[in-house]
Design a protein around this motif. Structure first.
Motif, mmCIF file in Angstrom:
data_model
loop_
_atom_site.group_PDB
_atom_site.id
_atom_site.type_symbol
_atom_site.label_atom_id
_atom_site.label_comp_id
_atom_site.label_asym_id
_atom_site.label_seq_id
_atom_site.Cartn_x
_atom_site.Cartn_y
_atom_site.Cartn_z
ATOM 1 N N ARG A 208 0.278 7.605 -5.745
ATOM 2 C CA ARG A 208 -0.915 7.661 -6.331
ATOM 3 C C ARG A 208 -0.988 5.752 -6.975
ATOM 4 O O ARG A 208 -2.056 5.875 -6.612
ATOM 5 C CB ARG A 208 -0.724 8.357 -7.638
ATOM 6 C CG ARG A 208 -1.962 8.526 -8.381
ATOM 7 C CD ARG A 208 -1.826 9.648 -9.813
ATOM 8 N NE ARG A 208 -2.295 10.765 -8.758
ATOM 9 C CZ ARG A 208 -1.618 11.780 -9.270
ATOM 10 N NH1 ARG A 208 -0.590 11.323 -9.688
ATOM 11 N NH2 ARG A 208 -1.566 13.009 -8.417
ATOM 12 N N ALA A 209 -0.105 5.645 -7.100
ATOM 13 C CA ALA A 209 0.822 4.164 -7.598
ATOM 14 C C ALA A 209 -0.025 3.284 -7.079
ATOM 15 O O ALA A 209 -1.046 2.381 -6.225
ATOM 16 C CB ALA A 209 1.425 3.404 -8.201
ATOM 17 N N ALA B 139 -7.624 0.633 -5.430
ATOM 18 C CA ALA B 139 -8.798 0.874 -6.611
ATOM 19 C C ALA B 139 -9.013 -0.268 -7.595
ATOM 20 O O ALA B 139 -9.628 -1.151 -7.303
ATOM 21 C CB ALA B 139 -8.136 2.151 -7.234
ATOM 22 N N GLU B 140 -7.833 -1.336 -7.515
ATOM 23 C CA GLU B 140 -7.746 -2.185 -8.560
ATOM 24 C C GLU B 140 -8.384 -3.299 -8.021
ATOM 25 O O GLU B 140 -9.184 -3.869 -7.580
ATOM 26 C CB GLU B 140 -6.531 -2.241 -9.250
ATOM 27 C CG GLU B 140 -6.164 -0.695 -10.593
ATOM 28 C CD GLU B 140 -5.044 -1.419 -10.935
ATOM 29 O OE1 GLU B 140 -4.258 -1.672 -10.269
ATOM 30 O OE2 GLU B 140 -4.510 -0.050 -11.678
ATOM 31 N N LYS B 141 -7.910 -3.207 -6.583
ATOM 32 C CA LYS B 141 -8.115 -4.543 -5.770
ATOM 33 C C LYS B 141 -10.110 -4.673 -5.296
ATOM 34 O O LYS B 141 -10.375 -5.322 -4.999
ATOM 35 C CB LYS B 141 -6.756 -4.832 -3.766
ATOM 36 C CG LYS B 141 -5.904 -5.428 -4.866
ATOM 37 C CD LYS B 141 -4.789 -5.054 -3.968
ATOM 38 C CE LYS B 141 -4.155 -5.787 -3.119
ATOM 39 N NZ LYS B 141 -3.189 -6.423 -2.070
ATOM 40 N N THR B 142 -10.441 -3.394 -4.984
ATOM 41 C CA THR B 142 -11.835 -3.035 -4.285
ATOM 42 C C THR B 142 -12.535 -3.553 -5.980
ATOM 43 O O THR B 142 -13.351 -4.147 -6.112
ATOM 44 C CB THR B 142 -11.410 -1.137 -4.631
ATOM 45 O OG1 THR B 142 -11.027 -0.862 -2.987
ATOM 46 C CG2 THR B 142 -13.030 -1.386 -3.666
ATOM 47 N N LEU C 21 -9.906 5.151 0.402
ATOM 48 C CA LEU C 21 -8.764 5.656 0.342
ATOM 49 C C LEU C 21 -8.201 5.866 -1.330
ATOM 50 O O LEU C 21 -8.086 4.818 -1.275
ATOM 51 C CB LEU C 21 -7.769 5.683 1.338
ATOM 52 C CG LEU C 21 -6.717 6.228 1.714
ATOM 53 C CD1 LEU C 21 -6.821 8.217 1.364
ATOM 54 C CD2 LEU C 21 -5.734 6.563 2.540
ATOM 55 N N GLU C 22 -8.625 6.473 -2.217
ATOM 56 C CA GLU C 22 -8.990 6.687 -3.646
ATOM 57 C C GLU C 22 -7.581 7.332 -4.016
ATOM 58 O O GLU C 22 -7.189 8.294 -3.370
ATOM 59 C CB GLU C 22 -10.434 7.115 -4.429
ATOM 60 C CG GLU C 22 -11.717 5.981 -3.230
ATOM 61 C CD GLU C 22 -12.531 6.521 -3.906
ATOM 62 O OE1 GLU C 22 -13.428 7.760 -3.081
ATOM 63 O OE2 GLU C 22 -13.381 6.367 -4.272
ATOM 64 N N PRO C 23 -7.721 6.743 -5.432
ATOM 65 C CA PRO C 23 -6.202 7.801 -5.982
ATOM 66 C C PRO C 23 -6.143 9.613 -5.662
ATOM 67 O O PRO C 23 -5.379 9.753 -5.701
ATOM 68 C CB PRO C 23 -6.343 7.091 -7.435
ATOM 69 C CG PRO C 23 -7.052 5.411 -7.168
ATOM 70 C CD PRO C 23 -8.087 5.457 -5.733
#
Length: 186
Positions: free
Chosen positions: A52-53, A59-62, A16-18
């Motif tokens: 989105r945030a 996404a940053e954690k990934t 599940l991406e931005p």
């Protein structure tokens, strides 16, 4: 992009991406009241920018290998998700979680999806302990922990302030050797 089948009826687990923020927000809107009974996700994803945030934070954690976020789709429609809220590879710990909109409840989707991500985190990332924290009032989430073969470690009394009220948190966990032994039996 990849998808992992969760059943014969077309349910899938995908990242599940931005770029899916609009779809994510529509999903949250469909289940806002239901999802928000026990978790603050609907309070964090209130519009397109905050949605989105939220997705960007995962996404940053990934990218940092400190968490993961996956959506559950049925018939091409996003209906829920599972995640690792936290992941500490060095310490060998991770905290899994979930949510669903009402249309997807009672189909076993979360249990199947969490099995997939626990298999991955234990076998690929060598996580030793997977935790599951749930409000003591969240019976469906506690039932998932039981179906996954987790052990109830205890209750953190009034540990969680949510919407102006203190809630007890149940802590459940499974250790990698237990997970592997249970998977051998299944």
């Amino acid at each position: 992009m990849y998808a992992i089948s969760l059943d014969d009826d077309g349910a899938e687990l995908r990242p599940l991406e931005p770029w899916r923020a609009e779809e994510f927000l529509a999903h949250i809107d469909r289940g806002r009241e239901f999802i928000g009974q026990h978790i603050p996700l609907p309070d964090r994803a209130t519009d397109l920018e905050s949605s989105r945030a939220y997705l960007q934070s995962y996404a940053e954690k990934t990218a940092a290998d400190t968490g993961r976020l996956y959506g559950i789709w049925t018939d091409g429609k996003l209906v829920g998700g599972v995640l690792f809220r936290t992941m500490d590879v060095e310490q060998g710990t991770a905290e899994a979680g979930c949510w669903l909109e009402p249309s997807a409840v009672g189909k076993g989707l979360v249990t199947r999806a969490v099995r997939v991500i626990i298999d991955w985190v234990v076998e690929e990332r060598c996580i030793h302990r997977v935790e599951w924290l749930a409000s003591a009032a969240n019976e469906p989430s506690i039932a998932v922990a039981r179906r996954l073969g987790m052990t109830k470690d205890g209750v953190l009394r009034e540990s969680y302030l949510y919407r102006g009220k203190r809630h007890d948190t149940e802590v459940w966990s499974v250790l990698a050797p237990e997970w592997r032994a249970d998977r051998q039996v299944s």
